[in-house]
Design a protein around this motif. Sequence first.
Motif, PDB file in Angstrom:
ATOM      1  N   THR A 118       0.826  -1.208   0.000  1.00  0.00           N
ATOM      2  CA  THR A 118       0.000   0.000   0.000  1.00  0.00           C
ATOM      3  C   THR A 118       0.858   1.255   0.000  1.00  0.00           C
ATOM      4  OG1 THR A 118      -0.113   0.148   2.410  1.00  0.00           O
ATOM      5  CG2 THR A 118      -1.743  -1.254   1.309  1.00  0.00           C
ATOM      6  N   ASN A 119       0.133   2.429  -0.084  1.00  0.00           N
ATOM      7  CA  ASN A 119       0.796   3.737  -0.246  1.00  0.00           C
ATOM      8  C   ASN A 119       0.896   4.630   0.996  1.00  0.00           C
ATOM      9  OD1 ASN A 119       2.143   5.677  -1.739  1.00  0.00           O
ATOM     10  ND2 ASN A 119       0.283   6.764  -2.232  1.00  0.00           N
ATOM     11  N   PRO A 120       0.148   4.557   2.025  1.00  0.00           N
ATOM     12  CA  PRO A 120      -0.674   3.464   2.529  1.00  0.00           C
ATOM     13  C   PRO A 120      -2.159   3.525   2.176  1.00  0.00           C
ATOM     14  CG  PRO A 120      -0.351   5.094   4.234  1.00  0.00           C
ATOM     15  CD  PRO A 120       0.392   5.584   3.035  1.00  0.00           C
ATOM     16  N   THR A 121      -2.714   4.700   1.781  1.00  0.00           N
ATOM     17  CA  THR A 121      -4.161   4.773   1.581  1.00  0.00           C
ATOM     18  C   THR A 121      -4.564   5.019   0.132  1.00  0.00           C
ATOM     19  OG1 THR A 121      -4.133   7.142   2.086  1.00  0.00           O
ATOM     20  CG2 THR A 121      -4.572   5.624   3.918  1.00  0.00           C
ATOM     21  N   LYS A 169      -5.491  -4.604  -7.928  1.00  0.00           N
ATOM     22  CA  LYS A 169      -4.905  -3.294  -7.672  1.00  0.00           C
ATOM     23  C   LYS A 169      -5.993  -2.239  -7.774  1.00  0.00           C
ATOM     24  CE  LYS A 169      -3.302  -2.408 -12.414  1.00  0.00           C
ATOM     25  NZ  LYS A 169      -2.136  -2.004 -13.233  1.00  0.00           N
ATOM     26  N   TYR A 224      -3.012   3.899  -2.778  1.00  0.00           N
ATOM     27  CA  TYR A 224      -2.784   2.766  -3.665  1.00  0.00           C
ATOM     28  C   TYR A 224      -2.786   1.473  -2.851  1.00  0.00           C
ATOM     29  CZ  TYR A 224      -1.115   6.154  -7.125  1.00  0.00           C
ATOM     30  OH  TYR A 224      -1.008   7.202  -8.000  1.00  0.00           O
ATOM     31  N   ALA A 225      -3.235   0.390  -3.504  1.00  0.00           N
ATOM     32  CA  ALA A 225      -3.154  -0.942  -2.905  1.00  0.00           C
ATOM     33  C   ALA A 225      -2.985  -1.953  -4.036  1.00  0.00           C
ATOM     34  CB  ALA A 225      -4.405  -1.263  -2.086  1.00  0.00           C
ATOM     35  N   GLU A 245       3.302  -1.351   4.079  1.00  0.00           N
ATOM     36  CA  GLU A 245       3.345   0.004   3.543  1.00  0.00           C
ATOM     37  C   GLU A 245       4.693   0.229   2.859  1.00  0.00           C
ATOM     38  OE1 GLU A 245       2.459   2.929   6.428  1.00  0.00           O
ATOM     39  OE2 GLU A 245       0.564   1.985   7.063  1.00  0.00           O
ATOM     40  N   ARG A 273      -7.866  -3.395   1.043  1.00  0.00           N
ATOM     41  CA  ARG A 273      -7.297  -3.530   2.388  1.00  0.00           C
ATOM     42  C   ARG A 273      -8.296  -4.198   3.328  1.00  0.00           C
ATOM     43  NH1 ARG A 273      -5.707   1.753   1.256  1.00  0.00           N
ATOM     44  NH2 ARG A 273      -7.312   2.563   2.684  1.00  0.00           N
ATOM     45  N   ALA A 285       4.402   0.531  -4.165  1.00  0.00           N
ATOM     46  CA  ALA A 285       2.969   0.447  -4.458  1.00  0.00           C
ATOM     47  C   ALA A 285       2.631   1.261  -5.711  1.00  0.00           C
ATOM     48  CB  ALA A 285       2.156   0.950  -3.263  1.00  0.00           C
ATOM     49  N   ILE A 298      -0.295  -6.824   5.203  1.00  0.00           N
ATOM     50  CA  ILE A 298      -0.343  -5.540   4.505  1.00  0.00           C
ATOM     51  C   ILE A 298       0.959  -4.803   4.801  1.00  0.00           C
ATOM     52  CG2 ILE A 298      -1.542  -3.338   4.268  1.00  0.00           C
ATOM     53  CD1 ILE A 298      -4.105  -4.732   5.130  1.00  0.00           C
ATOM     54  N   ALA A 328      -8.882   0.862  -3.352  1.00  0.00           N
ATOM     55  CA  ALA A 328      -7.734   0.471  -2.524  1.00  0.00           C
ATOM     56  C   ALA A 328      -8.187   0.179  -1.097  1.00  0.00           C
ATOM     57  CB  ALA A 328      -6.688   1.577  -2.539  1.00  0.00           C
TER      58      ALA A 328
END
Length: 384
Positions: A271-274, A295, A276-277, A317, A305, A322, A315, A301
């Motif tokens: 993750t991007n954390p929020t 993705k 991108y996933a 970061e 999660r 990501a 998960i 995203a």
Amino acid sequence: MADSNSDSGLERTEPATPRRLEKAREEGQVARSQELTTFAILITAAGAMMFMADGLMVKLTDIMRGGMQMERDLAFRTDLMLNRLYELAFEGLVALIPLFITLIIVAFSAPMLVSGWLFSSKALIPKFGRLNPIKGLARIFSIPSLIEFVKAVGKTLIVGGVAAILIWHNREDVMALIAIPIISGIARAGELIELSFIMIVGAMILIVAIDVPFQLWKHAKELRMTKEEIRKESKESEGDPLVKGRIRMLQREAARRRMMSEIPKADVIVTNPTHYAVALRYKGDSMRAPIVVAKGVHLLAARIRELAEEHRIPILEAPPLARALYHYAELESEIPEKLYTAVAEVLAYVFQLKRYQEYGGDMPHPPTDVPVPDGFDKAKVNDD
């Protein structure tokens, strides 16, 4: 000016589209040259007679000789004479069968030289509109009928002219047939007839050379379309934009549902954390490299999660990785080769974490800075 544009849109000035040609072909509407078929049949008959003449002459002579000879009792029995006539006629038919078969094959094959093989059941459907006498009279006095009349006159002049020239040129040979023995006379007459037939049929090649291009041009002209018809056909082939948009939306929804169903099979979520996933899966015994099973960005995203937490999928970061995976890795495909090292570091942590969960020991520390090659890190965004 508007009226002029409107009128020009109704004129058949545009060549037929492939779809229009295909539809016309399905209806049996193709270019055909009757002159080509006639020429092919006649020239084939001339050639066949040349090659079969000797054998055919011997066979027919035997049949005639057998028919001229009869027993005395046969002359007083009508039923026997009829039977004998049937036998002789059958023998003559058998002798001519090779010639008939050759001509039938040519008759079916010659039309294919212009437009290829075609069988359309629609062409067999009767069109009762042709029975209209008014339309019939209109066809008789139409330009196509005038053209056919000119063609008929031209054929008569060409064929008749060649025949007249041949008769005049061979008049002395024809007159000489009276003075020679009958056997020699028949042979010589056969040669003259054969030569004349070939020359007359050969003269028809001029008619064919004119008729075939004319029929192709006529067929193309009959299938011409207006600009409005082309626009309408294009719209129909492309489909209604609203319907196409609805179809694309349904396809995206189906792809999204299929992607979400693959998340429980993933090994890790990066993750991007929020923003991108990206879900990765790797089976060392059956995969050459890790593949991307899902993705998404923003709300998608977040949903990835959530599913990962429900199925206890690790998960991690790693914002640069990501972003790189989201932009450069295709869904359901292997990751780019240049990202192998970064992803290997992530998978190593995941496998250590699974080993810790199963056997205990020291808790592995997640990698804090997973580097990606230059050019793979998209511009950073503000992470929540």
